[in-house]
Design an enzyme around this catalytic site. Structure first.
Site, PDB file in Angstrom:
ATOM      1  N   ARG A  39       0.918  -1.247   0.025  1.00  0.00           N
ATOM      2  CA  ARG A  39       0.096  -0.146  -0.020  1.00  0.00           C
ATOM      3  C   ARG A  39       0.918   1.011   0.078  1.00  0.00           C
ATOM      4  O   ARG A  39       0.463   2.403  -0.585  1.00  0.00           O
ATOM      5  CB  ARG A  39      -0.935  -0.186   1.374  1.00  0.00           C
ATOM      6  CG  ARG A  39      -2.023  -0.824   1.137  1.00  0.00           C
ATOM      7  CD  ARG A  39      -3.263  -0.929   2.141  1.00  0.00           C
ATOM      8  NE  ARG A  39      -4.332  -1.557   1.959  1.00  0.00           N
ATOM      9  CZ  ARG A  39      -5.189  -2.006   2.525  1.00  0.00           C
ATOM     10  NH1 ARG A  39      -4.809  -2.037   3.996  1.00  0.00           N
ATOM     11  NH2 ARG A  39      -6.180  -2.793   2.171  1.00  0.00           N
ATOM     12  N   GLY A 384     -12.737  -3.677   1.123  1.00  0.00           N
ATOM     13  CA  GLY A 384     -14.149  -3.431   1.593  1.00  0.00           C
ATOM     14  C   GLY A 384     -14.745  -2.149   0.647  1.00  0.00           C
ATOM     15  O   GLY A 384     -15.718  -2.400   0.189  1.00  0.00           O
TER      16      GLY A 384
END
Ligand code: ADP
Ligand code: MG
Length: 403
Positions: A39, A384
């Site tokens: 990330r 998500g």
């Protein structure tokens, strides 16, 4: 790529960038080790582009789920250091998010320099459901900058101060990472090349059932692995032993199976399961055993899909032209239960078309199992967020940029 033209010339401007730097850490403070920096690497292009354009870049991000107060275990300090290595330039670090340290660090930035603020979730205002508390915190964040760039794809489904409210207070733009992610999600939802195969697994079962609802009308095949399997098997009346099970979702699983049968969507459940009598932990030696999915012993729990199932899943992926995969097939962190995930990942690398891996653990799995990231069409940084998009929901962090 990111389009920052709406911000005008950013040279000399303080630009607040919401990044997703929520990486897995190992160890005890202050000696924390980043176990997967995916990330951080994904966040570099936007930060670098802004710095190269002469902006004074202020990065705001979260790590883990601290309870609205400083907690050394969730400090972004090691992350800021890694970001500096990847950028190849010094990165300043503020030991608070909007306090004295943040203000002086931001004031000390020269054009083209970068600072990282401490974990934004150390402030209760960040995630507060109370609009006024969030607004007050967003005001403080906004006062640190002249413009806002939203680049934390992993949080765009959250109505949080550093994602949503701050965008209402500053000239704003979408960062390169968010733009890429949204583009890929559009390709998955608008006229995907067929066969379109979706693979779901992982442990957040109820989070993921919602996406099945929407995908039953879009995908051609749905392969189910990971912890979700057992709620489906139980819904079919099978014994699942001590496996992960969501009792209150049995009816929903039954209704999905019925709908899939009536609409011609193929749902593939594993036919064999790797079980053990305990969840793997610490140095206990695992005792993996393959059993038919319909005969899980009462004293055991399912920890991976079996070899027969993995082969069937790979075969079901072979002719796919579009694939979305979210959630590991088993407890891949332990070698004895990683084969299902490995086989599915391998099959994805061979897809002739668009293959997308979504979900923090799924993305970490393909990297830690040694796959070349370039072999996949896209590795999403947001589990998500991508699931909510695929469920057909509006993402507040995207919506607010379009207003
Ligand atoms: P992602 O982050 O990719 O969305 P999740 O967070 O939903 O995925 O789930 C990842 C976790 O699921 C992994 O840590 C893995 O160990 C766990 N998992 C996979 N299969 C099982 C299983 N059968 N039982 C319990 N946990 C499982
Ligand atoms: Mg996860």
């Amino acid at each position: 790529m990111g389009d920052y033209s709406s911000l005008g010339d950013v040279a000399g401007k303080r630009v607040l960038v919401r990044s997703d730097l929520n990486v897995p850490l190992d160890g005890t403070p202050p000696a924390m080790r980043i176990t997967d920096d995916g990330r951080i690497r994904a966040s570099v292009p936007t930060i670098r582009a802004l710095a190269e354009a002469g902006a004074r870049v202020v990065v705001v991000a979260h790590l883990g789920r601290p309870k609205g107060a400083p907690d050394e275990r969730y400090s972004l300090r090691p992350v800021a250091a890694r970001l500096g290595e990847l950028l190849g330039q010094d990165v300043a670090f503020a030991s608070d998010t909007v306090g004295e340290s943040a203000q002086s660090v931001v004031a000390g930035l020269a054009d083209g320099q970068v600072a990282v603020l401490e974990n934004v979730r150390f402030n209760p205002g960040e995630t507060s459901k109370d609009e006024s508390e969030r607004a007050a915190f967003a005001d403080q964040l906004a006062s640190l900058a002249d413009a806002f760039v939203s680049d934390g794809f992993g949080v765009v489904h959250r109505k949080q101060a550093s994602v949503y409210d701050v965008a209402q207070r500053l000239p704003h733009a979408m960062g390169a990472l968010v733009a890429t992610e949204v583009d890929v999600l559009r390709r998955l939802t608008e006229d995907p090349a067929r066969p379109y195969v979706v693979v779901l697994g992982g442990s957040k079962v109820s989070d993921k059932l919602g996406v099945i609802d929407n995908l039953l009308g879009k995908a051609d095949r749905l392969l189910i692995g990971g912890g979700m399997v057992f709620t489906f098997l139980a819904a079919q009346g099978h014994e699942v032993g001590k496996s992960l099970l969501e009792q209150d979702q049995l009816d929903i699983c039954r209704s999905y199976l019925a709908r899939a049968a009536s609409t011609g969507v193929e749902i593939l459940l594993p036919t064999d399961i790797v079980v053990d009598t305990r969840f793997p932990s610490g140095d206990a030696t695992p005792h993996p055993r393959v059993v038919p999915a319909t005969q899980i012993p009462a004293d055991s729990l399912g920890l991976d899909i079996g070899p027969e199932s993995a082969a069937a899943f790979a075969a079901a992926l072979a002719d796919a032209r579009t694939v979305f995969w979210n959630g590991p097939m088993g407890v891949f962190e332990v070698d004895a239960f990683a084969d299902g995930t490995r086989t599915v990942a391998e099959a994805l690398t061979k897809v002739d078309g668009l293959s997308v891996v979504g979900g923090g653990d799924s993305a970490a799995a393909v990297r830690t199992l040694g796959f070349d990231e370039a072999a996949f069409g896209h590795i999403s940084t947001g589990g998500g967020a991508s699931l909510e998009y695929l469920e057909g929901k509006q993402l507040p962090g995207i919506q607010v940029l379009e207003d």
